[in-house]
Design an enzyme around this catalytic site. Structure first.
Site, PDB file in Angstrom:
ATOM      1  N   LYS A 216      18.630   5.100  12.114  1.00 40.56           N
ATOM      2  CA  LYS A 216      17.313   5.607  11.727  1.00 40.56           C
ATOM      3  C   LYS A 216      16.202   4.606  12.056  1.00 40.56           C
ATOM      4  CE  LYS A 216      18.749   9.238   8.676  1.00 40.56           C
ATOM      5  NZ  LYS A 216      18.633   9.945   7.387  1.00 40.56           N
ATOM      6  N   ARG A 256      27.646   8.972   6.672  1.00 42.76           N
ATOM      7  CA  ARG A 256      27.436   9.873   7.812  1.00 42.76           C
ATOM      8  C   ARG A 256      26.936   9.016   8.970  1.00 42.76           C
ATOM      9  NH1 ARG A 256      23.158  12.906   9.947  1.00 42.76           N
ATOM     10  NH2 ARG A 256      23.769  14.959  10.785  1.00 42.76           N
TER      11      ARG A 256
END
Length: 277
Positions: A216, A256
């Site tokens: 991210k 994840r």
């Protein structure tokens, strides 16, 4: 997947975006053969299930219609189901979730926590499947404007608790609920770091917690070069693995991730060390 919910080992969810525009791997796996090959490789590398998404939820992205989303994911799901690959469907739409469950997935991963589609609770309850409820405040196009908190940890926990209560009220069994703090969704970098540092507060809500920081943008900004340019998406694996490992050490049920093999290797080192304490 029911066994995975009770797993004592960290669960690794491999990310498979069959989209042209996801922030990290958009366009790489929008061909069925490429998607199936990548999913199979992630399972071989140690993933416990593959999370298939047909709609990008990167900040600022526009929505697609349900027919387009389903056309992207259903052929891949059918191929993987035939191969015995365990899967979750990453969607906010009840119609897509229902079709994906029928095609062979066993888990619904809903980034809206049930807020985007009022029918999702019924679909999940009828299926009796696990439901990942992520913290969410709005769709990608305007979610950055919603990143306003007096105390991000307390507010995210309170809002996740409300989503879990709503799921139970819709008929979903409490032991089928997984929570996700939603890093990057209506969160600034500072919000992400605070949630990561205080993940125990989310875990204290009493549900398994899925943690997703992989590649991210806040990790890219942390690793920015001398000129301030964020580290490119494909060069954030080490930071992503470190973040995942810290989450598991804090008590997260699962992570994840894009980089499955590297994450699994790190978790094995951690497990071997913990076994000798």
């Amino acid at each position: 997947m029911t066994d995975l919910l009770a797993a004592r080992h960290p669960v690794v969810m491999g990310i498979l975006n069959v989209t042209p525009d996801s922030f990290s791997d958009g366009g790489r796996y929008d061909d069925v053969d490429a998607a199936v090959a990548h999913a199979t490789q992630m399972i071989s590398d140690g993933a416990h299930l593959v999370d298939i998404g047909g709609e990008s939820t990167r900040p600022g992205s526009d929505r697609i219609d349900a027919e387009t989303e389903l056309a992207r994911v259903r052929p891949v799901i059918r191929e993987l189901a035939a191969a015995g690959v365990p899967m979750s469907i990453d969607t906010t739409r009840a119609t897509v979730a229902a079709a994906a469950l029928e095609a062979g997935v066993s888990v619904v991963n809903d980034v809206s926590g049930g807020m985007a589609d009022p029918d999702m609770g019924r679909v999940v309850a009828d299926a009796g499947c696990p439901w990942v409820l992520m913290h969410w405040r709005g769709h990608s196009r305007g979610m950055n404007e919603l990143a306003v908190y007096a105390d991000v940890v307390k507010e995210v926990c309170a809002e996740l608790s409300e989503r879990a209560d709503a799921a139970i009220a819709a008929g979903v069994a409490p032991d089928r609920i997984v929570l996700d703090p939603g890093l990057g969704f209506a969160k600034t970098a500072e919000h992400n770091w605070r949630l990561s540092a205080h993940l125990d507060a989310v875990i204290a809500l009493g549900y398994p917690v899925l943690f997703g920081s992989s590649r991210k943008s806040y990790l890219g900004r942390l690793l920015a070069g001398p000129d301030g340019t964020p580290r490119p998406v494909d060069d954030r694996a080490t930071a992503s693995v470190a973040s995942a490992l810290l989450a598991v050490a804090a008590g997260a049920w699962g992570v994840r991730v894009h980089d499955v093999r590297e994450t699994v290797d790190a978790l094995r080192v951690w497990q071997a060390t913990e076994a000798c304490r």
